[in-house]
Scaffold this motif. Structure first.
Motif, PDB file in Angstrom:
ATOM      1  N   VAL A   3      -4.963   4.482  -9.693  1.00 22.37           N
ATOM      2  CA  VAL A   3      -3.743   5.226  -9.414  1.00 22.37           C
ATOM      3  C   VAL A   3      -3.804   6.653  -9.946  1.00 22.37           C
ATOM      4  O   VAL A   3      -3.167   7.558  -9.395  1.00 22.37           O
ATOM      5  CB  VAL A   3      -2.519   4.464  -9.990  1.00 22.37           C
ATOM      6  CG1 VAL A   3      -2.505   4.519 -11.513  1.00 22.37           C
ATOM      7  CG2 VAL A   3      -1.228   4.998  -9.397  1.00 22.37           C
TER       8      VAL A   3
ATOM      9  N   ALA B 197       1.740   3.793  -3.317  1.00 19.50           N
ATOM     10  CA  ALA B 197       1.234   5.157  -3.200  1.00 19.50           C
ATOM     11  C   ALA B 197       2.359   6.171  -3.404  1.00 19.50           C
ATOM     12  O   ALA B 197       2.189   7.173  -4.108  1.00 19.50           O
ATOM     13  CB  ALA B 197       0.571   5.368  -1.839  1.00 19.50           C
TER      14      ALA B 197
ATOM     15  N   VAL C 173     -10.558   7.344  -4.023  1.00 19.62           N
ATOM     16  CA  VAL C 173     -10.203   5.925  -4.155  1.00 19.62           C
ATOM     17  C   VAL C 173     -11.144   5.057  -3.333  1.00 19.62           C
ATOM     18  O   VAL C 173     -11.592   3.993  -3.784  1.00 19.62           O
ATOM     19  CB  VAL C 173      -8.745   5.689  -3.724  1.00 19.62           C
ATOM     20  CG1 VAL C 173      -8.445   4.192  -3.612  1.00 19.62           C
ATOM     21  CG2 VAL C 173      -7.785   6.334  -4.720  1.00 19.62           C
TER      22      VAL C 173
ATOM     23  N   LEU D 295      -4.658   9.114  -7.375  1.00 24.95           N
ATOM     24  CA  LEU D 295      -3.569   9.500  -6.492  1.00 24.95           C
ATOM     25  C   LEU D 295      -2.750  10.624  -7.118  1.00 24.95           C
ATOM     26  O   LEU D 295      -2.315  11.553  -6.440  1.00 24.95           O
ATOM     27  CB  LEU D 295      -2.650   8.304  -6.204  1.00 24.95           C
ATOM     28  CG  LEU D 295      -3.288   7.049  -5.603  1.00 24.95           C
ATOM     29  CD1 LEU D 295      -2.208   6.022  -5.290  1.00 24.95           C
ATOM     30  CD2 LEU D 295      -4.082   7.378  -4.353  1.00 24.95           C
TER      31      LEU D 295
ATOM     32  N   THR E 147      -5.769   2.160   5.378  1.00 18.90           N
ATOM     33  CA  THR E 147      -5.918   3.589   5.116  1.00 18.90           C
ATOM     34  C   THR E 147      -4.844   4.418   5.819  1.00 18.90           C
ATOM     35  O   THR E 147      -4.446   5.472   5.321  1.00 18.90           O
ATOM     36  CB  THR E 147      -7.318   4.071   5.545  1.00 18.90           C
ATOM     37  OG1 THR E 147      -7.556   3.683   6.905  1.00 18.90           O
ATOM     38  CG2 THR E 147      -8.385   3.463   4.662  1.00 18.90           C
TER      39      THR E 147
ATOM     40  N   MET F 176      -1.865   4.299   3.568  1.00 21.87           N
ATOM     41  CA  MET F 176      -2.078   5.150   2.400  1.00 21.87           C
ATOM     42  C   MET F 176      -1.895   6.613   2.782  1.00 21.87           C
ATOM     43  O   MET F 176      -1.264   7.390   2.042  1.00 21.87           O
ATOM     44  CB  MET F 176      -3.481   4.933   1.820  1.00 21.87           C
ATOM     45  CG  MET F 176      -3.650   5.574   0.446  1.00 21.87           C
ATOM     46  SD  MET F 176      -5.376   5.799  -0.084  1.00 21.87           S
ATOM     47  CE  MET F 176      -6.035   4.180   0.168  1.00 21.87           C
TER      48      MET F 176
ATOM     49  N   VAL G  33      -8.752  -2.214  -0.698  1.00 21.31           N
ATOM     50  CA  VAL G  33      -8.679  -0.903  -1.345  1.00 21.31           C
ATOM     51  C   VAL G  33      -8.181  -1.045  -2.775  1.00 21.31           C
ATOM     52  O   VAL G  33      -7.132  -1.648  -3.020  1.00 21.31           O
ATOM     53  CB  VAL G  33      -7.761   0.038  -0.546  1.00 21.31           C
ATOM     54  CG1 VAL G  33      -7.646   1.390  -1.253  1.00 21.31           C
ATOM     55  CG2 VAL G  33      -8.308   0.230   0.863  1.00 21.31           C
TER      56      VAL G  33
ATOM     57  N   MET H 159      -7.654  10.002  -1.189  1.00 19.68           N
ATOM     58  CA  MET H 159      -8.154   8.877  -0.415  1.00 19.68           C
ATOM     59  C   MET H 159      -9.662   8.752  -0.534  1.00 19.68           C
ATOM     60  O   MET H 159     -10.199   7.647  -0.715  1.00 19.68           O
ATOM     61  CB  MET H 159      -7.743   9.026   1.051  1.00 19.68           C
ATOM     62  CG  MET H 159      -6.258   8.842   1.275  1.00 19.68           C
ATOM     63  SD  MET H 159      -5.788   8.860   3.020  1.00 19.68           S
ATOM     64  CE  MET H 159      -6.639   7.395   3.622  1.00 19.68           C
TER      65      MET H 159
ATOM     66  N   MET I  60       0.839  -1.204   0.000  1.00 21.39           N
ATOM     67  CA  MET I  60       0.000   0.000   0.000  1.00 21.39           C
ATOM     68  C   MET I  60       0.870   1.248   0.000  1.00 21.39           C
ATOM     69  O   MET I  60       0.756   2.125  -0.854  1.00 21.39           O
ATOM     70  CB  MET I  60      -0.917  -0.011   1.217  1.00 21.39           C
ATOM     71  CG  MET I  60      -1.786   1.224   1.359  1.00 21.39           C
ATOM     72  SD  MET I  60      -3.142   1.288   0.180  1.00 21.39           S
ATOM     73  CE  MET I  60      -4.302   0.172   0.980  1.00 21.39           C
TER      74      MET I  60
ATOM     75  N   THR J 203     -13.669   2.082  -4.336  1.00 20.51           N
ATOM     76  CA  THR J 203     -13.578   0.789  -3.658  1.00 20.51           C
ATOM     77  C   THR J 203     -14.939   0.321  -3.168  1.00 20.51           C
ATOM     78  O   THR J 203     -15.284  -0.870  -3.281  1.00 20.51           O
ATOM     79  CB  THR J 203     -12.603   0.888  -2.473  1.00 20.51           C
ATOM     80  OG1 THR J 203     -11.295   1.185  -2.959  1.00 20.51           O
ATOM     81  CG2 THR J 203     -12.558  -0.415  -1.680  1.00 20.51           C
TER      82      THR J 203
ATOM     83  N   LEU K 227      -6.386   0.327  -5.071  1.00 23.39           N
ATOM     84  CA  LEU K 227      -5.372   1.353  -5.262  1.00 23.39           C
ATOM     85  C   LEU K 227      -4.786   1.315  -6.677  1.00 23.39           C
ATOM     86  O   LEU K 227      -4.670   2.343  -7.332  1.00 23.39           O
ATOM     87  CB  LEU K 227      -4.254   1.170  -4.231  1.00 23.39           C
ATOM     88  CG  LEU K 227      -3.341   2.363  -4.000  1.00 23.39           C
ATOM     89  CD1 LEU K 227      -4.113   3.514  -3.384  1.00 23.39           C
ATOM     90  CD2 LEU K 227      -2.181   1.973  -3.086  1.00 23.39           C
TER      91      LEU K 227
END
Length: 361
Positions: free
Chosen positions: A344, A5, A286, A347, A230, A233, A338, A283, A1, A290, A340
């Motif tokens: 991406v 990130a 994302v 992010l 989390t 992240m 999650v 967050m 994670m 999720t 992720l």
């Protein structure tokens, strides 16, 4: 994670894992091992012998024992010593993983080990319970929280503090370049018990020259789902975004110890506040994605189970009931993993909707 990130924000990462687990602990069961202090130290020695320690940020999280915490601290001290002649060239982000929801879930000797290290960090990311452990103040109100942050600034001389997972009584309840990162345990997941109101809150501060606090708060809508990872992240994105906020928007801080803004910079204009806005934006987006994927996956499980008890037909009625409930819990955990990787871009390019507000005590 954490590794992905940071990499998504352009960081070159050397990850030293403090655990080697088959899955995160949110499942309630896992296989694997915890890294010893010697293993952590040996890996760092390997980086050092090949001249691979030119890191400008260190992110540390879960350490499985007090000796492991001390090993992590020794690495931080070595990196700080190497950068001591160049103020601002090295920055340590420390997540003091000790417990949550009023419960310590590490060995008792981990707490004093962290307390001995906190004063060397540039930014710490404690949750509410960990803030209480560090400050010695029980947080039951905004004033308590303000007092606790001030105590941490003044007692430990920590320049930057962000308190996560804050839950207060109504009406306000809610809860980079080269980087070396330690993987963290599933310590900062959104708690089932934390879902009391419709918002989650994060509080932050960068201290002034007299060690007084410059406080800001940021609230985001609560998502009714249990997520694991989390905290990892949050810390990882904070590394990239804080470095970005300093290097791009406040370049003079690049040569300032701990990237501390001058006293005349308001709380909402701090690089820490600007970074937090982008971190929480990513967050939230994302985790929204999720939740959609989780609901679709759970619906698929239901449609595919023509005879949901057939897998456990050989068991007694009571055993079958327990097995079916366990399978449902594990499936729910998997569905809430999650997303992720597939998101991406969120992010890299968050849409900031939630702004930091100055927190006047």
């Amino acid at each position: 994670m954490a590794t992905l990130a940071m990499q998504s924000l352009g960081c070159e990462v050397a990850a030293l894992n403090t655990v080697h687990f088959s899955n995160h602990t949110g499942y309630g069961q896992f296989k694997g091992t915890k890294s010893s202090a010697q293993e952590i130290t040996t890996l760092y020695d390997g980086l050092r012998q090949s001249y691979l320690t030119d890191f400008d940020v260190l992110l540390t999280g879960y350490a499985p024992s007090a000796t492991a915490v001390e090993a992590v601290g020794a690495i931080a001290m070595d990196l700080k010593k190497r950068a001591s002649k160049r103020p601002g060239s090295f920055f340590w982000v420390l997540d003091p993983v000790m417990g949550d929801q009023g419960r310590i879930y590490v060995n008792e000797d981990v707490v004093p080990a962290y307390k001995s290290l906190v004063s060397h960090a540039d930014l710490i990311l404690p949750n509410q319970f960990e803030t209480e452990l560090l400050s010695g103040i029980k947080i039951t109100s905004l004033q308590n929280l303000a007092d606790a942050v001030t105590v941490i600034h003044r007692t430990y001389n920590v320049p930057h503090v962000i308190v996560t997972s804050v839950q207060l009584p109504a009406p306000l309840s809610s809860s980079a370049s080269s980087v070396i990162s330690f993987s963290t345990a599933d310590s900062s997941s959104v708690s089932q018990d934390a879902r009391q109101n419709n918002t989650l809150a994060v509080f932050g501060s960068t201290m002034r020259s007299d060690r007084s606090a410059r406080l800001f708060k940021l609230e985001v809508p609560r998502l009714d789902c249990f997520f694991s990872g989390t905290g990892d992240m949050f810390g990882a994105l904070m590394v990239g975004r804080l470095r970005e906020a300093v290097f791009q928007d406040a370049p003079a801080l690049r040569e300032t110890a701990s990237w501390i803004s001058p006293d005349n910079i308001s709380a909402t204009e701090l690089p820490l506040a600007k970074a937090t806005e982008k971190v929480l934006a990513s967050m939230h987006l994302v985790l929204e994605k999720t939740m959609i994927a989780r609901n679709e996956e759970l619906a698929r499980y239901q449609s595919e189970d023509d005879n949901p008890d057939s897998e456990f037909a050989q068991l007694s009625d009571e055993e079958r009931k327990v097995a079916v409930e366990k399978r449902a819990r594990l499936r729910t955990s998997k569905a809430a993993e999650v997303r992720l990787v597939r998101n991406v871009d969120l992010l890299k390019h968050p849409v900031v909707k939630f702004r930091a507000k100055e927190w006047n005590q």
